[in-house]
Write an enzyme that holds these catalytic residues in place. Structure first.
Site, mmCIF file in Angstrom:
data_model
loop_
_atom_site.group_PDB
_atom_site.id
_atom_site.type_symbol
_atom_site.label_atom_id
_atom_site.label_comp_id
_atom_site.label_asym_id
_atom_site.label_seq_id
_atom_site.Cartn_x
_atom_site.Cartn_y
_atom_site.Cartn_z
ATOM 1 N N GLY A 1 0.810 -1.209 0.000
ATOM 2 C CA GLY A 1 0.000 0.000 0.000
ATOM 3 C C GLY A 1 0.843 1.257 0.000
ATOM 4 O O GLY A 1 2.017 1.248 0.308
ATOM 5 N N SER A 2 0.267 2.361 -0.377
ATOM 6 C CA SER A 2 0.948 3.647 -0.357
ATOM 7 C C SER A 2 -0.063 4.731 -0.691
ATOM 8 O O SER A 2 -0.861 5.108 0.152
ATOM 9 C CB SER A 2 2.122 3.679 -1.336
ATOM 10 O OG SER A 2 2.822 4.893 -1.195
#
Length: 210
Positions: free
Chosen positions: A181-182
């Site tokens: 994720g980011s």
């Protein structure tokens, strides 16, 4: 001597079991891809996470800050003269796959590696900054063009794309993944926005605009 070898073998077995459980957990949770109910109308969220910023843009490009030191440069001139950038923050606990926000054709794709920039001296002293790794997918739907920008962070350094230029895609289709994720940016022309900062959005389900 025999007891030491027995203990060592037992410890090795325990470690192997823990590693195996972690791998199973990784595949079952972090790589999960739940089914989504894709709405017929509107532009849907390309990512699962929280809307942290809604940015107005005008002109050829915009800079989006990420964290304390990171930034993302987004070319906007091929989307519209004026529009919005929806910034969706993902955590390691969100779904990591990205989905197409609308039906259309992939007319452009560009992957850019992250890079460290020169230190900038300002009111708070001297600090370094960096441009995050990103992959920009440009989608044309009729007369409208939008962009989905996959942005990697400190932990998430691997971006995957599942589409290619000239490929026809449909709303809600899986188009990529960011490991751990980011952040994902949705760049759209000026129109009615149906979310606000702080909202949690679901990939392929939450209507962002239109």
């Amino acid at each position: 001597m025999g007891s030491i070898l027995t203990i060592a073998a037992w410890a090795a077995g325990v470690i192997a079991a823990i590693v195996g459980l972690l791998v199973v957990f990784w595949k079952a949770y972090f790589l999960r891809k739940p089914e989504r109910k894709i709405p017929k109308k509107g532009i849907v969220s390309p990512a699962n996470g929280k809307v942290v910023k809604i940015i107005d843009f005008s002109g050829e490009k915009a800079n989006v800050e990420k964290g304390l030191l990171g930034k993302v440069k987004v070319m906007t001139k091929d989307v519209a003269q004026k529009g919005k950038i929806i910034v969706i923050m993902m955590t390691p606990f969100n779904v990591h796959y990205q989905r197409a926000p609308l039906d259309g054709e992939v007319v452009g794709q560009k992957h850019e590696e992250g890079k460290l920039l020169n230190a900038v001296k300002g009111a708070e002293g001297c600090r370094a900054s960096f441009e995050n790794e990103k992959n920009t997918i440009t989608i044309k739907s009729g007369k409208m063009t939008v962009k989905v920008v996959q942005v990697a962070g400190f932990l998430a350094r691997r971006i995957e794309s599942y589409v290619k230029v000239k490929q026809k895609i449909h709303k809600g289709q899986t188009i990529g993944r960011i490991n751990l994720g980011s952040q994902v940016l949705l760049v759209i022309p000026e129109m009615k926005i149906r979310v606000k900062e702080g909202d949690t959005v679901v990939d392929g389900e939450t209507i962002i605009a239109g």
